[in-house]
Scaffold this motif. Structure first.
Motif, PDB file in Angstrom:
ATOM      1  N   LEU A  42      29.316 -28.417 -18.651  1.00  0.00           N
ATOM      2  CA  LEU A  42      28.691 -29.095 -19.787  1.00  0.00           C
ATOM      3  C   LEU A  42      27.241 -28.671 -19.904  1.00  0.00           C
ATOM      4  N   TRP A  43      26.868 -28.188 -21.086  1.00  0.00           N
ATOM      5  CA  TRP A  43      25.463 -27.873 -21.369  1.00  0.00           C
ATOM      6  C   TRP A  43      24.838 -29.063 -22.092  1.00  0.00           C
ATOM      7  N   ILE A  44      23.888 -29.712 -21.441  1.00  0.00           N
ATOM      8  CA  ILE A  44      23.075 -30.747 -22.092  1.00  0.00           C
ATOM      9  C   ILE A  44      21.873 -30.022 -22.667  1.00  0.00           C
ATOM     10  N   LYS A  45      21.819 -29.919 -23.975  1.00  0.00           N
ATOM     11  CA  LYS A  45      20.878 -28.994 -24.605  1.00  0.00           C
ATOM     12  C   LYS A  45      19.804 -29.694 -25.430  1.00  0.00           C
ATOM     13  N   ASN A  46      18.672 -29.013 -25.520  1.00  0.00           N
ATOM     14  CA  ASN A  46      17.591 -29.362 -26.440  1.00  0.00           C
ATOM     15  C   ASN A  46      17.095 -30.796 -26.303  1.00  0.00           C
ATOM     16  N   PRO A  47      16.790 -31.276 -25.060  1.00  0.00           N
ATOM     17  CA  PRO A  47      16.284 -32.652 -24.944  1.00  0.00           C
ATOM     18  C   PRO A  47      14.930 -32.811 -25.620  1.00  0.00           C
ATOM     19  N   GLN A  48      14.698 -34.003 -26.143  1.00  0.00           N
ATOM     20  CA  GLN A  48      13.389 -34.318 -26.754  1.00  0.00           C
ATOM     21  C   GLN A  48      12.281 -34.256 -25.707  1.00  0.00           C
ATOM     22  N   GLY A  49      12.620 -34.642 -24.494  1.00  0.00           N
ATOM     23  CA  GLY A  49      11.704 -34.570 -23.356  1.00  0.00           C
ATOM     24  C   GLY A  49      12.533 -34.638 -22.093  1.00  0.00           C
ATOM     25  N   ILE A  50      12.016 -34.086 -21.001  1.00  0.00           N
ATOM     26  CA  ILE A  50      12.789 -34.095 -19.751  1.00  0.00           C
ATOM     27  C   ILE A  50      11.835 -34.174 -18.569  1.00  0.00           C
ATOM     28  N   LEU A  51      12.174 -35.007 -17.593  1.00  0.00           N
ATOM     29  CA  LEU A  51      11.364 -35.170 -16.392  1.00  0.00           C
ATOM     30  C   LEU A  51      11.880 -34.216 -15.325  1.00  0.00           C
ATOM     31  N   SER A  52      11.223 -33.068 -15.206  1.00  0.00           N
ATOM     32  CA  SER A  52      11.627 -32.053 -14.239  1.00  0.00           C
ATOM     33  C   SER A  52      10.411 -31.261 -13.814  1.00  0.00           C
ATOM     34  N   ASP A  53      10.396 -30.837 -12.558  1.00  0.00           N
ATOM     35  CA  ASP A  53       9.291 -30.022 -12.059  1.00  0.00           C
ATOM     36  C   ASP A  53       9.358 -28.591 -12.585  1.00  0.00           C
ATOM     37  N   SER A  54      10.542 -28.157 -13.002  1.00  0.00           N
ATOM     38  CA  SER A  54      10.729 -26.806 -13.516  1.00  0.00           C
ATOM     39  C   SER A  54      10.911 -26.846 -15.026  1.00  0.00           C
TER      40      SER A  54
END
Length: 460
Positions: free
Chosen positions: A10-22
């Motif tokens: 599953l590709w979760i794509k194009n988030p409005q914002g994402i909490l990730s170090d990368s």
């Protein structure tokens, strides 16, 4: 025999914002319950995928992790006689009510707590259950069944109270167990339920309640049993100045020195609250690797004090968040707890405490507190435990930073939640859960618990 992982991705794509170090600006690919690829901004996956989910209306965070709770206390929220009391009088008022707990009431309480947590974006929860009046021997088994039904992860602690009123403790004798019973049940639960390694759903820890409700022997023997089975330890500590006075009077030691004297000071232990530590004790905690569950709302509700979170972290202490009771917070909402923690720590340290740091306490920090290395971070190889928040409500109108808006504008519910790659919340609801029926059942048990004249609930 090896277990084959699903071949779908599953590709979760194009988030409005994402909490990730990368850079995961174009989302992530999930397969087999894990994150297998982060997709940088402006790119597409290099991994073949079979499905996609458009997250353009969502801010995505790791699943939130609750490190300290008492599920059963959802039955005594906003109860008048305890509504305006500090910890010791609050407990003394409530113990006599909690002593009437039944298996059916506990089941409803646990399910309400889990539903509320899950709907707030929480995917893993630690519960501290120390209440075992007559007829409640299977309390942890009841919790395990509910967690499995909700498809969440949990660290369920076999708590205990062994020091009753007649021996100088706080709890009534009807809620106290003998130590042999406690230890035997603790071993049973570890052997039956404790899972190890990445992806574990149910884990067991040992959790004598507090210095004023258990004997020193219960503390030391629980530590020995935990070490023998390689499980974690949990207790309340340094929550109030009353507790400090009790320890000095009873043991001739400050709470942390008492903890060390019974063999608890080490990386296997996490502490609920951890407010009243001095400078030397903070360094001592950091050197030992002992963790703290910061319970901002509860600490404010009971006027217990403000934990020195930034100083704890600077000393090397893992810090996470806990919603605590649901009678000392009156809610089980993890995203709101992160907001409260942010504001309480800004009150102590200043307005430059970053929003991302508070979100980190609720995710990466909480994972460290529970000794988990497979959750709490959006990264390749981590479990696909995720929370999705929409920012299309009136409260968010005019906001610009998607991640900051979650706390500054007061997000209070998740639109979607995923655990191990499975959707557990869809469109703000838990699939298959009859929420009105659960509320009806829970309210009936709550009325009976506080009013002995109320009819005993009967549900087919």
């Amino acid at each position: 025999m090896s277990v084959m992982k699903p071949t779908t991705a599953l590709w979760i794509k194009n988030p409005q914002g994402i909490l990730s170090d990368s850079d995961a600006g174009n989302g992530m690919v999930i397969s087999g319950g894990e994150i297998i690829e982060l997709v940088p901004t402006g790119t597409e996956p290099t991994t073949a995928y079979t499905e996609s989910f458009d997250a353009s209306n969502h801010v995505v965070t790791p699943g939130l992790i609750n490190t300290h709770h008492h599920f059963y206390q959802t039955l005594t929220r906003a109860w008048g006689p305890a509504a305006n009391a500090p910890l010791f009088p609050w407990l003394q008022n409530l113990y006599k009510v909690w002593a009437r707990l039944t298996p059916e009431a506990l089941d409803s309480a646990v399910r309400v707590a889990l539903a509320e947590l899950l709907l707030s974006g929480c995917t893993t929860a630690a519960d501290h259950h120390y209440l075992f009046p007559e007829g409640m021997d299977d309390s942890i088994d009841i919790e395990v069944a509910a967690v499995r039904d909700f498809g969440m992860r949990a660290m369920l602690t076999r708590g205990s109270m062994t020091l009753g009123e007649k021996d100088g403790g706080l709890p009534p004798q009807s809620t106290v167990q003998d130590l042999d019973t406690v230890l035997a049940d603790s071993q049973r639960l570890i052997e039956r339920y404790h899972e190890r390694g990445a992806g574990a759903q149910i884990q067991i820890a040992l959790a004598p309640c507090s210095p004023f409700s258990v004997t020193s022997q219960a503390m030391s023997e629980s530590a020995a049993l935990a070490a023998a089975h390689d499980v974690r330890l949990h207790t309340h500590l340094a929550e109030t100045l009353d507790e400090e006075a009790f320890c000095l009077s009873t043991f001739g030691l400050r709470p942390l020195d008492y903890l060390e004297s019974v063999g608890w000071l080490g990386p296997q232990t996490w502490l609920g609250h951890g407010i009243h530590f001095n400078d030397a004790e903070i360094k001592q905690l950091g050197a030992a690797g002992t963790a703290v569950a910061h319970c901002a709302t509860s600490n404010m509700r009971l006027s217990s004090g403000i934990a020195r979170v930034l100083e704890l972290e600077a000393a090397g202490v893992p810090v996470g968040l806990g919603v605590d009771g649901s009678a000392s917070n009156d809610g089980s909402n993890m995203i709101l707890e992160a907001r409260q923690a942010l504001y309480l720590q800004r009150l102590r340290y200043g307005a430059d405490v970053p929003v991302e740091r508070a979100l980190g306490w609720a995710t990466r920090g909480s994972a460290r507190v529970l000794g988990r290395e497979d959750i709490g971070v959006i990264a390749v190889g981590m479990q696909a435990d995720l929370a999705f928040f929409k920012t299309d409500e009136l409260r968010f109108s005019g906001s610009h930073d998607p991640l900051a808006s979650l706390l500054l504008c007061g997000a209070d519910k998740a639109d979607r939640v995923m655990v191990a790659g499975h959707w557990r919340v869809i469109d703000g609801a838990i699939p298959g859960l009859d929420l009105p029926e659960l509320i009806h059942r829970h309210r009936a048990h709550a009325r009976t618990l506080v009013d002995v004249s109320a009819p005993i609930p009967s549900f087919s």
